[in-house]
Design a protein around this motif. Sequence first.
Motif, PDB file in Angstrom:
ATOM      1  N   ARG A   1      -8.392  74.305  20.016  1.00 46.80           N
ATOM      2  CA  ARG A   1      -8.283  75.746  19.760  1.00 46.80           C
ATOM      3  C   ARG A   1      -7.348  76.037  18.589  1.00 46.80           C
ATOM      4  N   ASP A   2      -7.723  77.032  17.802  1.00 41.37           N
ATOM      5  CA  ASP A   2      -6.859  77.610  16.766  1.00 41.37           C
ATOM      6  C   ASP A   2      -6.409  76.586  15.726  1.00 41.37           C
ATOM      7  N   PHE A   3      -7.325  75.740  15.265  1.00 39.07           N
ATOM      8  CA  PHE A   3      -6.953  74.821  14.196  1.00 39.07           C
ATOM      9  C   PHE A   3      -6.892  75.546  12.862  1.00 39.07           C
ATOM     10  N   GLY A   4      -6.208  74.939  11.914  1.00 35.20           N
ATOM     11  CA  GLY A   4      -6.082  75.525  10.584  1.00 35.20           C
ATOM     12  C   GLY A   4      -6.656  74.607   9.518  1.00 35.20           C
ATOM     13  N   ASP A   5      -6.998  75.190   8.409  1.00 37.91           N
ATOM     14  CA  ASP A   5      -7.461  74.458   7.221  1.00 37.91           C
ATOM     15  C   ASP A   5      -7.331  75.418   6.051  1.00 37.91           C
ATOM     16  N   HIS A   6      -7.599  74.929   4.852  1.00 34.36           N
ATOM     17  CA  HIS A   6      -7.440  75.726   3.641  1.00 34.36           C
ATOM     18  C   HIS A   6      -8.803  76.036   3.028  1.00 34.36           C
ATOM     19  N   PRO A   7      -9.284  77.285   3.171  1.00 31.75           N
ATOM     20  CA  PRO A   7     -10.561  77.637   2.537  1.00 31.75           C
ATOM     21  C   PRO A   7     -10.434  77.582   1.024  1.00 31.75           C
ATOM     22  N   GLU A   8     -11.515  77.187   0.359  1.00 34.43           N
ATOM     23  CA  GLU A   8     -11.518  77.073  -1.096  1.00 34.43           C
ATOM     24  C   GLU A   8     -12.790  77.680  -1.664  1.00 34.43           C
ATOM     25  N   VAL A   9     -12.633  78.437  -2.724  1.00 35.54           N
ATOM     26  CA  VAL A   9     -13.757  78.916  -3.526  1.00 35.54           C
ATOM     27  C   VAL A   9     -13.584  78.348  -4.925  1.00 35.54           C
ATOM     28  N   THR A  10     -14.650  77.824  -5.507  1.00 32.14           N
ATOM     29  CA  THR A  10     -14.559  77.252  -6.848  1.00 32.14           C
ATOM     30  C   THR A  10     -15.260  78.146  -7.861  1.00 32.14           C
ATOM     31  N   LEU A  11     -14.692  78.194  -9.054  1.00 35.12           N
ATOM     32  CA  LEU A  11     -15.265  78.938 -10.177  1.00 35.12           C
ATOM     33  C   LEU A  11     -15.794  77.942 -11.203  1.00 35.12           C
TER      34      LEU A  11
ATOM     35  N   ILE B   1      -4.201  76.758  -7.135  1.00 31.48           N
ATOM     36  CA  ILE B   1      -5.269  76.691  -8.132  1.00 31.48           C
ATOM     37  C   ILE B   1      -5.410  75.245  -8.573  1.00 31.48           C
ATOM     38  N   ARG B   2      -6.648  74.742  -8.556  1.00 26.63           N
ATOM     39  CA  ARG B   2      -6.917  73.324  -8.769  1.00 26.63           C
ATOM     40  C   ARG B   2      -7.861  73.115  -9.963  1.00 26.63           C
ATOM     41  N   PRO B   3      -7.365  72.570 -11.072  1.00 28.58           N
ATOM     42  CA  PRO B   3      -8.231  72.284 -12.216  1.00 28.58           C
ATOM     43  C   PRO B   3      -8.819  70.870 -12.114  1.00 28.58           C
ATOM     44  N   TYR B   4      -9.997  70.754 -11.548  1.00 22.40           N
ATOM     45  CA  TYR B   4     -10.609  69.443 -11.376  1.00 22.40           C
ATOM     46  C   TYR B   4     -10.930  68.832 -12.743  1.00 22.40           C
ATOM     47  N   THR B   5     -10.680  67.542 -12.865  1.00 25.88           N
ATOM     48  CA  THR B   5     -10.817  66.889 -14.167  1.00 25.88           C
ATOM     49  C   THR B   5     -12.247  66.497 -14.490  1.00 25.88           C
ATOM     50  N   ALA B   6     -13.165  66.682 -13.550  1.00 20.84           N
ATOM     51  CA  ALA B   6     -14.566  66.345 -13.799  1.00 20.84           C
ATOM     52  C   ALA B   6     -15.440  67.134 -12.831  1.00 20.84           C
ATOM     53  N   PRO B   7     -16.709  67.334 -13.157  1.00 19.33           N
ATOM     54  CA  PRO B   7     -17.637  67.937 -12.185  1.00 19.33           C
ATOM     55  C   PRO B   7     -17.752  67.052 -10.946  1.00 19.33           C
ATOM     56  N   PHE B   8     -18.068  67.673  -9.823  1.00 20.35           N
ATOM     57  CA  PHE B   8     -18.184  66.916  -8.580  1.00 20.35           C
ATOM     58  C   PHE B   8     -19.273  65.855  -8.659  1.00 20.35           C
ATOM     59  N   ALA B   9     -20.280  66.070  -9.492  1.00 20.21           N
ATOM     60  CA  ALA B   9     -21.336  65.066  -9.655  1.00 20.21           C
ATOM     61  C   ALA B   9     -20.787  63.756 -10.210  1.00 20.21           C
ATOM     62  N   GLU B  10     -19.686  63.825 -10.957  1.00 14.68           N
ATOM     63  CA  GLU B  10     -19.083  62.614 -11.499  1.00 14.68           C
ATOM     64  C   GLU B  10     -18.016  62.031 -10.571  1.00 14.68           C
TER      65      GLU B  10
ATOM     66  N   ASP C   1     -23.750  68.701  -8.189  1.00 12.49           N
ATOM     67  CA  ASP C   1     -23.094  69.799  -8.908  1.00 12.49           C
ATOM     68  C   ASP C   1     -22.493  69.288 -10.215  1.00 12.49           C
ATOM     69  N   ALA C   2     -23.085  69.650 -11.339  1.00 12.99           N
ATOM     70  CA  ALA C   2     -22.672  69.115 -12.641  1.00 12.99           C
ATOM     71  C   ALA C   2     -21.759  70.047 -13.421  1.00 12.99           C
ATOM     72  N   ASP C   3     -21.335  71.173 -12.830  1.00  8.69           N
ATOM     73  CA  ASP C   3     -20.459  72.115 -13.526  1.00  8.69           C
ATOM     74  C   ASP C   3     -18.996  71.749 -13.328  1.00  8.69           C
ATOM     75  N   PRO C   4     -18.173  71.798 -14.385  1.00  8.31           N
ATOM     76  CA  PRO C   4     -16.722  71.714 -14.183  1.00  8.31           C
ATOM     77  C   PRO C   4     -16.229  72.960 -13.453  1.00  8.31           C
ATOM     78  N   ARG C   5     -15.148  72.815 -12.689  1.00 10.20           N
ATOM     79  CA  ARG C   5     -14.734  73.919 -11.819  1.00 10.20           C
ATOM     80  C   ARG C   5     -13.222  74.024 -11.699  1.00 10.20           C
ATOM     81  N   LEU C   6     -12.782  75.274 -11.459  1.00 13.13           N
ATOM     82  CA  LEU C   6     -11.433  75.563 -10.963  1.00 13.13           C
ATOM     83  C   LEU C   6     -11.548  75.895  -9.484  1.00 13.13           C
ATOM     84  N   GLY C   7     -10.687  75.300  -8.670  1.00 12.94           N
ATOM     85  CA  GLY C   7     -10.680  75.626  -7.255  1.00 12.94           C
ATOM     86  C   GLY C   7      -9.582  76.626  -6.928  1.00 12.94           C
ATOM     87  N   VAL C   8      -9.885  77.532  -6.005  1.00 13.48           N
ATOM     88  CA  VAL C   8      -8.919  78.518  -5.519  1.00 13.48           C
ATOM     89  C   VAL C   8      -8.824  78.353  -4.007  1.00 13.48           C
TER      90      VAL C   8
END
Length: 498
Positions: free
Chosen positions: A283-293, A321-330, A337-344
């Motif tokens: 019950r009542d676990f936590g985690d960090h939701p993320e939306v990527t741009l 804020i997370r600046p991923y160094t490569a698209p998730f496909a790599e 997913d071949a787009d580079p992304r910033l995570g929030v």
Amino acid sequence: MPAPDPVADVIVVGGGSSGCVVAARLSANPDRAVLLIEAGPGSSDPGPLGLLPVGPRSDVAATYPVELRPGRSTTISRGRVLGGSGAVNGGYFIRGTESDFRSWPQMWSYSQVLPYFRKLETDRAGDPRWHGDDGPMPVTRIGREDMHPVSSAFLDACEAEGFGYAADLNEPNADGAGPVPLNAVAGRRISTASAYLEPSLARPNLRVRTGIVARRVVFDGVQAVGVEVEIAGERRLLRARQVVLCAGAIGTAHLLMHSGIGPAQHLSALGLPVVSDRPGVGRDFGDHPEVTLAYRPHLRVPRDEHTAVLEAVLETDGIEIRPYTAPFAEIIPGVLDADPRLGVALMRPDSRGELTLRSSDPADPPVIRYRYLTSAADRAAMRSGLDLARGLLTSAAFGRVAAEPRAGSPTEPFENLGTSLHLSGTCRMGSEADRDAVVDDRCRVIGVDGVLVADTSVMPVVTSRGPHATAVMIAERVSALIEGGTSPTHDAQGSGRV
């Protein structure tokens, strides 16, 4: 007729980030026989830092179906190999902050846990008040001059927007933009399997068995007597005087409920016997939701497989804020997913999830509902974080690598919603008088004897940073509590009281 002798004094269930620590520390006592069992394979080579082997058909990860919010379902992966998720993740090793531990029991205050953070690491770049210099886990950071252009441009953009530079995000309440502490050396992860377990394997009192699936803890009344396991399709009882569960926030809660420890009504409805009615399990676990741009790259920069997925982050007002160094496909084999992304990511969310059993068969995965962004405060915070990320994305400094945001990038937090894979708190610690607590402040399961938990499931609230470093600290602390210790030796200069 006397009961058969145990196969071990202690069985540690789960050879992940926490279990490897517990097995290594407890087996340092030559008079204690320790058996570590792990469902996955035995390879402890985590591989290059820039590749995450958790995609489709991975042989070192377990996959679970989950519901992030009503109408938004997906799957998540957790490490299923010696070293656990710490052997397959991006190497992010940021501690929980001093303020995070204010909501934990007093004996887990920051001043109480700091000696264990220092004990577990070798981090000679930080202030010795906060850091250790002879622990098993190496902690490193990428120098700004050596960073990937995306990371460097991101830090410049943060500076231009007025955010301070945080050279050490492992200081007690560090905020701002800075390099990510990494459990890595020369671009390769150092998991707890390689840092703790491998140097201990020659001990005659330590056995490590892989490919063994734990089904349930077995009790005689309320006394644990061992673990029922499955080995090559055959069920067996491995007897022990004590069981330490380190199967992770999903696996430990799942295992406890199949052992008869959990919400009595839920267990009885599935035909499972109830050993201890603990409504808080799952019950009542936590985690960090993320939306990527997603954004259009201004230039393509060659990336080595040893380049960290995250070299730098911004921590501000409960947002990462997370600046991923490569698209998730790599990064993740099999992901398209071949787009580079910033995570929030929301690092102090209100939303709480629930984990329940799907059936009485331990082989069936649990039902996991995150209930992300159910509060107005979380939705407002995510919108604010997305606005901040768009500002950084369109800044002149970040324009060195990003031409513009992708058309159709989400304007609401409900689009492109994912998870940080930081699920914690399914078996939270508290007082025995708290009906929702599952373990006491020494991480002993309430209502039974001989069972402890030493992983992220015991967190009262998920830390406001990724939980890997805190998971290793928890394992260090629980190991010391089992030994009867209160604090590792440290000098006055390094006591680091805050």
